[in-house]
Design an enzyme around this catalytic site. Sequence first.
Site, PDB file in Angstrom:
ATOM      1  N   ASN A 350       0.842  -1.190   0.000  1.00 18.03           N
ATOM      2  CA  ASN A 350       0.000   0.000   0.000  1.00 18.03           C
ATOM      3  C   ASN A 350       0.881   1.246   0.000  1.00 18.03           C
ATOM      4  O   ASN A 350       1.070   1.899   1.010  1.00 18.03           O
ATOM      5  CB  ASN A 350      -0.924  -0.016   1.232  1.00 18.03           C
ATOM      6  N   ARG A 395      -0.974   5.036   0.911  1.00 17.85           N
ATOM      7  CA  ARG A 395      -2.074   5.277  -0.037  1.00 17.85           C
ATOM      8  C   ARG A 395      -3.396   5.405   0.713  1.00 17.85           C
ATOM      9  O   ARG A 395      -4.186   6.303   0.434  1.00 17.85           O
ATOM     10  CB  ARG A 395      -2.169   4.170  -1.095  1.00 17.85           C
ATOM     11  N   CYS A 396      -3.624   4.517   1.685  1.00 19.90           N
ATOM     12  CA  CYS A 396      -4.867   4.584   2.471  1.00 19.90           C
ATOM     13  C   CYS A 396      -5.041   5.936   3.156  1.00 19.90           C
ATOM     14  O   CYS A 396      -6.145   6.435   3.303  1.00 19.90           O
ATOM     15  CB  CYS A 396      -4.872   3.519   3.567  1.00 19.90           C
ATOM     16  N   MET A 397      -3.917   6.511   3.599  1.00 20.37           N
ATOM     17  CA  MET A 397      -3.990   7.726   4.420  1.00 20.37           C
ATOM     18  C   MET A 397      -4.000   9.006   3.595  1.00 20.37           C
ATOM     19  O   MET A 397      -3.817  10.088   4.142  1.00 20.37           O
ATOM     20  CB  MET A 397      -2.799   7.779   5.381  1.00 20.37           C
TER      21      MET A 397
END
Length: 406
Positions: A350, A395-397
């Site tokens: 990620n 990427r999630c954040m």
Amino acid sequence: MSELYVGSEVGQLRRVLLARPERALTHLTPSNCHELLFDDVLAVEAAGEEHDQFAQTLSNQGVEVLLLHDLLVETLSVKEAKEWLLDTQISDFRYGPTFARDLRHYLSDMDNEHLATVLLGGLAYSELPIQSSSMLPKMHRPLDFVIEPLPNHLFTRDTSCWVYGGVSLNPMMKPARQRETNHLRAIYRWHPVFAGQDFIKYFGDEDLHYDNANIEGGDVLVIGKGAVLVGMSERSTPQGVENLAANLFRHGQAKQVIAVDLPKHRSCMHLDTVMTHMDIDTFSVYPEIMRKDLDTWKLTPKGSNEMTVEQVPSYTHAIEQALGVDYLKIITTGGNNYEAEREQWNDANNVLTVKPGVVIGYERNVYTNEKYDKAGITVLPIPGNELGRGRGGARCMSCPIERDNI
């Protein structure tokens, strides 16, 4: 072209929305964290410091960083926005008409900074100084939440996602996250950065119950050249994908949507936890999940309001065709089987691409980062010992709101 435009996953990143972990994490306990979709409780101060390093790494790369808390405070200073948000988040259906009215009255007197902190971070009954004739407060214990905290706001990627010239305000799968979307709806409607700008709202901006049409941004990869890759995961449904695709096509913003059927479990809750785009022809992939034989469909526009849906042999072939490359370079998670599984769990796959071939990832994923390095991908490492416990990487954040085409 409006500057609110995301043309790819790997073109130069210009502007991004982050959410620094604050009050919400202080409300995470061993007894409630699972309900709030966390596997563990985090050291709040340390998580904040790690997040600051993430934001600084982006700034050093020339990326403008917007912070959710600040945007929310600024949005609340617009009278209409504040009224809408309080009516929506503190609704009669959620609290009953008497308590909702008393609670809205109490919150509307707060200064906007404090109000934003409470809306994002939650409020316990023991912290509520008001009396209400409603039955509800009398039936709760002091430590119960009047307003549940939203610790998952940390993962700004999911709540809304920018796809080419517009944004999807995502109807989230889990109740613990559904209220997040209303904050983004208010920000995109009233905050000066967005208000009056020319961008499309594809989906999720109406006051509706979206039923089974769930979609989360971690499953949406804007791979570029008019193509969008979407995972049907634990959190995004085929109904959600088809609705998003229909609106992308209706507005002429995408030529095709490639939809991949993922296993429905937590270790790969979103496509971007097992696959991210690192360079025009290069992807990071966790091979245990992203097998060659995953069911894949290609959705393309047909006429004015219809679409063609065809099953295709493999997602890699569909991506190659969409991007016009001869073959994809796939970099798999590093280390032996044990190490690869550990690193995937710690978000080795990620990563957030800043520009072609340059990505941000957690420094703890040493085996995978070494592999990226050998393949010619530059990794800008950030600490993630605390942040990683939320099961989300760079990427999630991050929610890109301005990024170049490829």
